[in-house]
Design a protein around this motif. Structure first.
Motif, PDB file in Angstrom:
ATOM      1  N   PRO A  25       0.827  -1.218   0.000  1.00 39.82           N
ATOM      2  CA  PRO A  25       0.000   0.000   0.000  1.00 39.82           C
ATOM      3  C   PRO A  25       0.861   1.268   0.000  1.00 39.82           C
ATOM      4  CG  PRO A  25      -0.720  -1.506   1.728  1.00 39.82           C
ATOM      5  CD  PRO A  25       0.541  -2.080   1.167  1.00 39.82           C
ATOM      6  N   PHE A  26       1.868   1.265   0.866  1.00 36.54           N
ATOM      7  CA  PHE A  26       2.762   2.421   0.888  1.00 36.54           C
ATOM      8  C   PHE A  26       3.483   2.559  -0.441  1.00 36.54           C
ATOM      9  CE2 PHE A  26       7.236   3.642   1.201  1.00 36.54           C
ATOM     10  CZ  PHE A  26       7.093   4.972   1.576  1.00 36.54           C
ATOM     11  N   LEU A  27       3.992   1.428  -0.929  1.00 39.95           N
ATOM     12  CA  LEU A  27       4.854   1.471  -2.104  1.00 39.95           C
ATOM     13  C   LEU A  27       4.123   1.994  -3.338  1.00 39.95           C
ATOM     14  CD1 LEU A  27       7.761   0.824  -2.709  1.00 39.95           C
ATOM     15  CD2 LEU A  27       7.006  -1.357  -3.642  1.00 39.95           C
ATOM     16  N   ILE A  28       2.883   1.539  -3.523  1.00 38.83           N
ATOM     17  CA  ILE A  28       2.133   1.977  -4.702  1.00 38.83           C
ATOM     18  C   ILE A  28       1.947   3.498  -4.662  1.00 38.83           C
ATOM     19  CG2 ILE A  28      -0.126   1.869  -5.836  1.00 38.83           C
ATOM     20  CD1 ILE A  28      -0.187  -1.117  -4.814  1.00 38.83           C
ATOM     21  N   LEU A  29       1.511   4.002  -3.511  1.00 38.49           N
ATOM     22  CA  LEU A  29       1.325   5.449  -3.393  1.00 38.49           C
ATOM     23  C   LEU A  29       2.655   6.176  -3.571  1.00 38.49           C
ATOM     24  CD1 LEU A  29      -1.151   5.863  -0.411  1.00 38.49           C
ATOM     25  CD2 LEU A  29      -1.600   5.746  -2.855  1.00 38.49           C
TER      26      LEU A  29
ATOM     27  N   TRP B  72     -13.436  20.593   6.258  1.00 39.59           N
ATOM     28  CA  TRP B  72     -12.524  19.961   5.303  1.00 39.59           C
ATOM     29  C   TRP B  72     -11.149  19.772   5.919  1.00 39.59           C
ATOM     30  CZ3 TRP B  72     -14.829  17.176   2.273  1.00 39.59           C
ATOM     31  CH2 TRP B  72     -15.849  17.581   1.413  1.00 39.59           C
ATOM     32  N   SER B  73     -10.661  20.803   6.607  1.00 39.41           N
ATOM     33  CA  SER B  73      -9.340  20.694   7.235  1.00 39.41           C
ATOM     34  C   SER B  73      -9.298  19.521   8.193  1.00 39.41           C
ATOM     35  CB  SER B  73      -9.001  21.976   7.997  1.00 39.41           C
ATOM     36  OG  SER B  73      -8.451  22.926   7.133  1.00 39.41           O
ATOM     37  N   LEU B  74     -10.352  19.400   9.007  1.00 36.53           N
ATOM     38  CA  LEU B  74     -10.412  18.329   9.999  1.00 36.53           C
ATOM     39  C   LEU B  74     -10.503  16.971   9.299  1.00 36.53           C
ATOM     40  CD1 LEU B  74     -10.501  18.098  13.065  1.00 36.53           C
ATOM     41  CD2 LEU B  74     -12.975  17.925  12.898  1.00 36.53           C
ATOM     42  N   TYR B  75     -11.363  16.894   8.286  1.00 37.36           N
ATOM     43  CA  TYR B  75     -11.565  15.644   7.560  1.00 37.36           C
ATOM     44  C   TYR B  75     -10.267  15.177   6.911  1.00 37.36           C
ATOM     45  CZ  TYR B  75     -13.306  12.598   3.812  1.00 37.36           C
ATOM     46  OH  TYR B  75     -13.513  11.556   2.952  1.00 37.36           O
ATOM     47  N   VAL B  76      -9.608  16.108   6.190  1.00 36.68           N
ATOM     48  CA  VAL B  76      -8.366  15.750   5.500  1.00 36.68           C
ATOM     49  C   VAL B  76      -7.284  15.363   6.515  1.00 36.68           C
ATOM     50  CG1 VAL B  76      -6.486  16.672   4.097  1.00 36.68           C
ATOM     51  CG2 VAL B  76      -8.840  17.106   3.434  1.00 36.68           C
ATOM     52  N   ALA B  77      -7.195  16.116   7.607  1.00 37.49           N
ATOM     53  CA  ALA B  77      -6.158  15.823   8.604  1.00 37.49           C
ATOM     54  C   ALA B  77      -6.389  14.455   9.239  1.00 37.49           C
ATOM     55  CB  ALA B  77      -6.120  16.911   9.668  1.00 37.49           C
ATOM     56  N   LEU B  78      -7.647  14.141   9.565  1.00 39.86           N
ATOM     57  CA  LEU B  78      -7.939  12.844  10.187  1.00 39.86           C
ATOM     58  C   LEU B  78      -7.700  11.703   9.197  1.00 39.86           C
ATOM     59  CD1 LEU B  78     -11.135  13.621  12.298  1.00 39.86           C
ATOM     60  CD2 LEU B  78      -8.818  13.141  13.127  1.00 39.86           C
ATOM     61  N   ALA B  79      -8.175  11.886   7.962  1.00 39.31           N
ATOM     62  CA  ALA B  79      -7.996  10.826   6.966  1.00 39.31           C
ATOM     63  C   ALA B  79      -6.519  10.608   6.696  1.00 39.31           C
ATOM     64  CB  ALA B  79      -8.727  11.186   5.678  1.00 39.31           C
ATOM     65  N   SER B  80      -5.755  11.693   6.566  1.00 42.07           N
ATOM     66  CA  SER B  80      -4.351  11.474   6.231  1.00 42.07           C
ATOM     67  C   SER B  80      -3.600  10.903   7.431  1.00 42.07           C
ATOM     68  CB  SER B  80      -3.710  12.711   5.616  1.00 42.07           C
ATOM     69  OG  SER B  80      -3.316  13.610   6.494  1.00 42.07           O
ATOM     70  N   THR B  81      -4.011  11.252   8.648  1.00 42.10           N
ATOM     71  CA  THR B  81      -3.373  10.649   9.821  1.00 42.10           C
ATOM     72  C   THR B  81      -3.666   9.145   9.868  1.00 42.10           C
ATOM     73  OG1 THR B  81      -3.682  12.714  11.001  1.00 42.10           O
ATOM     74  CG2 THR B  81      -3.132  10.800  12.319  1.00 42.10           C
ATOM     75  N   GLY B  82      -4.933   8.773   9.664  1.00 45.19           N
ATOM     76  CA  GLY B  82      -5.304   7.360   9.707  1.00 45.19           C
ATOM     77  C   GLY B  82      -4.554   6.543   8.668  1.00 45.19           C
ATOM     78  N   LEU B  83      -4.565   7.016   7.419  1.00 47.53           N
ATOM     79  CA  LEU B  83      -3.908   6.276   6.349  1.00 47.53           C
ATOM     80  C   LEU B  83      -2.403   6.201   6.565  1.00 47.53           C
ATOM     81  CD1 LEU B  83      -5.654   7.358   3.023  1.00 47.53           C
ATOM     82  CD2 LEU B  83      -5.770   5.174   4.206  1.00 47.53           C
ATOM     83  N   THR B  84      -1.796   7.335   6.968  1.00 40.23           N
ATOM     84  CA  THR B  84      -0.347   7.342   7.182  1.00 40.23           C
ATOM     85  C   THR B  84       0.033   6.338   8.259  1.00 40.23           C
ATOM     86  OG1 THR B  84      -0.294   9.662   6.591  1.00 40.23           O
ATOM     87  CG2 THR B  84       1.621   8.811   7.727  1.00 40.23           C
ATOM     88  N   LEU B  85      -0.720   6.328   9.363  1.00 35.05           N
ATOM     89  CA  LEU B  85      -0.392   5.408  10.452  1.00 35.05           C
ATOM     90  C   LEU B  85      -0.502   3.960   9.986  1.00 35.05           C
ATOM     91  CD1 LEU B  85      -2.006   7.037  13.607  1.00 35.05           C
ATOM     92  CD2 LEU B  85       0.394   6.943  12.928  1.00 35.05           C
ATOM     93  N   LEU B  86      -1.561   3.656   9.254  1.00 35.31           N
ATOM     94  CA  LEU B  86      -1.757   2.283   8.798  1.00 35.31           C
ATOM     95  C   LEU B  86      -0.643   1.869   7.834  1.00 35.31           C
ATOM     96  CD1 LEU B  86      -3.626  -0.192   8.809  1.00 35.31           C
ATOM     97  CD2 LEU B  86      -4.743   0.762   6.793  1.00 35.31           C
ATOM     98  N   PHE B  87      -0.451   2.645   6.776  1.00 40.97           N
ATOM     99  CA  PHE B  87       0.494   2.249   5.728  1.00 40.97           C
ATOM    100  C   PHE B  87       1.939   2.297   6.213  1.00 40.97           C
ATOM    101  CE2 PHE B  87      -2.567   3.545   2.051  1.00 40.97           C
ATOM    102  CZ  PHE B  87      -3.424   2.544   2.471  1.00 40.97           C
ATOM    103  N   CYS B  88       2.274   3.311   7.013  1.00 35.90           N
ATOM    104  CA  CYS B  88       3.661   3.427   7.464  1.00 35.90           C
ATOM    105  C   CYS B  88       4.000   2.379   8.517  1.00 35.90           C
ATOM    106  CB  CYS B  88       3.965   4.830   7.985  1.00 35.90           C
ATOM    107  SG  CYS B  88       4.008   6.023   6.655  1.00 35.90           S
ATOM    108  N   SER B  89       3.020   2.001   9.360  1.00 34.36           N
ATOM    109  CA  SER B  89       3.328   0.959  10.337  1.00 34.36           C
ATOM    110  C   SER B  89       3.506  -0.377   9.625  1.00 34.36           C
ATOM    111  CB  SER B  89       2.233   0.872  11.398  1.00 34.36           C
ATOM    112  OG  SER B  89       1.008   0.502  10.806  1.00 34.36           O
ATOM    113  N   MET B  90       2.673  -0.643   8.606  1.00 34.80           N
ATOM    114  CA  MET B  90       2.828  -1.882   7.832  1.00 34.80           C
ATOM    115  C   MET B  90       4.183  -1.892   7.112  1.00 34.80           C
ATOM    116  SD  MET B  90      -1.013  -2.041   6.224  1.00 34.80           S
ATOM    117  CE  MET B  90      -0.637  -3.244   4.958  1.00 34.80           C
ATOM    118  N   GLY B  91       4.462  -0.807   6.397  1.00 35.21           N
ATOM    119  CA  GLY B  91       5.711  -0.731   5.638  1.00 35.21           C
ATOM    120  C   GLY B  91       6.931  -0.761   6.550  1.00 35.21           C
ATOM    121  N   GLY B  92       6.870  -0.015   7.630  1.00 42.10           N
ATOM    122  CA  GLY B  92       7.989   0.037   8.570  1.00 42.10           C
ATOM    123  C   GLY B  92       8.252  -1.330   9.183  1.00 42.10           C
ATOM    124  N   TYR B  93       7.166  -2.052   9.469  1.00 43.28           N
ATOM    125  CA  TYR B  93       7.292  -3.410  10.024  1.00 43.28           C
ATOM    126  C   TYR B  93       7.998  -4.316   9.020  1.00 43.28           C
ATOM    127  CZ  TYR B  93       5.565  -8.048  11.510  1.00 43.28           C
ATOM    128  OH  TYR B  93       5.451  -9.370  11.866  1.00 43.28           O
TER     129      TYR B  93
END
Lengths: 315, 274
Positions: A25-29, B72-93
């Motif tokens: 997921p990260f990589l694609i983005l 919009w600011s709140l929505y974008v900030a929450l969505a980007s925080t959620g996605l970043t945490l999910l994808f970066c924790s997976m990738g970092g792992y």
């Protein structure tokens, strides 16, 4: 999952696949929005097209965009503005952050965190809110900065330092850059102070104790122990300031209403690139500008590196 | 008193006065938020809170869709925080705990782009968003934002230094599935780093100006920074209203900073110190 070993249930993932699943997921983005734009930007720098006619009208123009940029008066002007701003906001940041960090490190115990917080706070607040705030503070006749300067000029002995009050900060070409530099300085001083505080904590205390035993005064200790130990962090901090300062965009953009102010005195190269793309609709030339700016950033980073490397033989 | 004794006291005073000067613009942002335009441009200007905050808020909501932008600011900030945490924790792992083909070059590529100036991608990013039909879509902000190289770096460092490989191995032996290991073992242990990365991502998104400037074209899709800037005009800027909006935009950051300043400062300078 045909290759899974017999004792593993069929629905269980093979450990070989897992890392790819986790990274994808990260990589694609990252590939779509991080890597591809860089390559595409390089490609665009050699193209020219009519935006209204669409991408099909794109044609290869060789170095045409670069030739346009380096003969463009505004490009050089923006580069000079950027260099001025990076220097005038960057150098004081370090000259003040180092002693500031030293004082906080040595003299503050109980209030330490609140003091660091106060200096760091501007770094995490919105540039727009900050620039808007400074817009009112910089107002010529009613701005608090001019009022404070005026009050200071009345103090006996200080008057000669301050002339020309009230200063027309944002409308006169020669004042726009200092105004932007003040805001940038205010915003990043705390960040640099925290960097130096972190470095100070790694200097062993016994060096100072030994120096005190040998009769070194605090000022001597600062110049002979503290400063040399901070050198790697100074190198790092200055590099960050050079790279960040040359990309300066938001503060001058908002303080000058997006147009660079009187005589484009506050227009940085990043701003000029933005305007070339989105105001003058020339994406090719704007891409060329961005790569030229990249070369400047890389060159100055390299020079900073040279300046901080110990010379052969000495030291 | 001799100089040796005076110097630290003078330094104490200077550092303290400096700290107050740093906070002064914030103070006046809140003070001016409660005064009308004419009151702000008075001699002397107001130094203490007034009673025009609601009037300013009214002007603000009339000139721009303020609450919408806040949303919009709140929505974008929450969505980007959620996605970043999910994808970066997976990738970092994956980067910290697994061996796989192309891992080293890939990690170098991710770190390398962190060093490249962000303006290089500005124009192509606009063109990609345009091609995707994402102009004026909040996803144009939070989806690219989730590909955070800094997040990957931070997560990999944290997992590598604080989660023992044996623990993962033991869970695997006990028959825990791979996704179960990530979800039930790695994620809970990641909580402190996730907190820091979440804060940083939220604040960066909340303050983001260049991103929305490029992809958000219609005023009703503006995030807060863009909306506030649209109040700016060469003449007759409603400064009281602008300050009220700026104060409201700054308040959540002040609250977050007040409760987590140590963690934020450490997180934001972590790359430098390690």
């Amino acid at each position: 999952m045909a290759s899974t070993s017999p004792q593993r249930p069929v629905w269980r993932l093979s450990p070989k696949v897992v890392p790819y699943l986790l990274v994808s997921p990260f990589l694609i983005l990252f590939l779509v929005f991080g890597v591809f734009p860089l390559g595409f930007s390089f490609f665009l720098a050699f193209q020219s097209w009519e935006p209204t006619a669409g991408l099909s009208s794109m044609k290869f123009v060789g170095l045409g965009n670069f030739a346009f940029a380096i003969t463009d008066e505004w490009f050089w002007k923006s580069l000079k503005n950027t260099a001025w701003l990076a220097f005038a906001s960057g150098v004081p940041q370090h000259v003040i952050a180092i002693p500031l960090a030293y004082f906080i490190h040595t003299s503050f115990k109980r209030t330490r965190n609140s003091v660091i917080g106060a200096y760091f706070l501007p770094y995490i607040t919105s540039t727009v809110a900050i620039a808007m705030m400074f817009g009112t503070l910089f107002s010529t006749d009613f701005g608090l900065i001019n009022i404070a300067l005026h009050a200071l000029s009345e103090v006996p002995g200080l008057g000669w330092l301050i002339s020309g009050v009230p200063i027309d900060w944002l409308n006169r070409a020669e004042n726009v850059k200092p105004a932007v530099a003040i805001v940038v300085f205010w915003r990043y001083i705390g960040f640099n102070t925290v960097l130096y505080l972190a470095a100070l904590q790694t200097i062993p205390k016994d060096i100072y104790e030994a120096a005190t035993m040998d009769g070194a005064r605090r000022l001597q200790q600062f110049f002979y122990i503290t400063l040399p130990s901070l050198k790697p962090m100074i190198y790092f901090g200055v590099t960050l300031s050079v790279v960040g300062g040359l990309q300066l965009f938001e503060e001058p953009f908002i303080l000058t209403g997006g147009r660079g102010g009187t005589d484009q005195a506050g227009m940085t190269t990043a701003m000029y690139m933005y305007r070339t793309a989105f105001e003058f609709n020339d994406f090719g030339a704007a891409s060329a500008l961005s790569w030229l700016l990249f070369v400047v950033v890389a060159l100055l980073t390299w020079l900073t590196n040279r300046a901080f490397k110990p010379r052969d033989g000495s030291q | 008193m001799n100089l040796e004794k005076m110097a630290p006291r003078a330094a104490y005073l200077l550092v303290g006065v400096g700290a107050l000067l740093m906070l002064t613009p914030f103070y006046f942002m809140f003070v001016f938020a409660t005064h009308s335009r004419t009151e702000i441009f008075n001699l002397p200007p107001p130094l203490f809170f007034g009673d025009s905050f609601l009037v300013n808020l009214h002007i603000l909501t009339e000139k721009i869709p303020f609450w919408r932008s806040l949303g919009w600011s709140l929505y974008v900030a929450l969505a980007s925080t959620g996605l970043t945490l999910l994808f970066c924790s997976m990738g970092g792992y994956a980067f910290a705990m697994f061996e796989f083909r192309g891992k080293q070059p890939l990690f170098l590529l991710v770190m390398g782009t962190m060093l490249l100036p962000s303006f290089l991608g500005m124009i192509p990013t606009f063109m990609i968003m345009d091609a995707f039909g994402w102009i004026d879509q909040p996803r144009a902000l939070y989806i690219p934002g989730a590909a955070s190289a800094f997040g990957i770096f931070m997560m990999r460092q944290f997992i590598g230094s604080s989660i023992p490989k044996d623990l993962i191995e033991a869970a695997r032996m006990d028959g825990c599935g791979e996704l179960g290991i990530y979800w039930r073992i790695v994620l809970p242990l990641l909580a402190p780093a996730m907190g820091t990365l979440g804060l940083i991502t939220f604040i960066a998104s909340w303050n983001n100006f260049i991103g929305p400037l490029i992809v958000m074209r219609s005023p009703e899709m503006y995030t807060l920074p863009l909306a506030l800037r649209s109040m700016q005009s060469p003449v007759n800027t409603e400064w009281g209203a602008v300050m009220a909006g700026s104060a409201i935009a700054t308040l959540p950051l002040l609250v977050l900073f007040a409760i987590s300043s140590r963690r934020l400062i450490d997180g934001l300078t972590a790359g430098a110190v390690k």
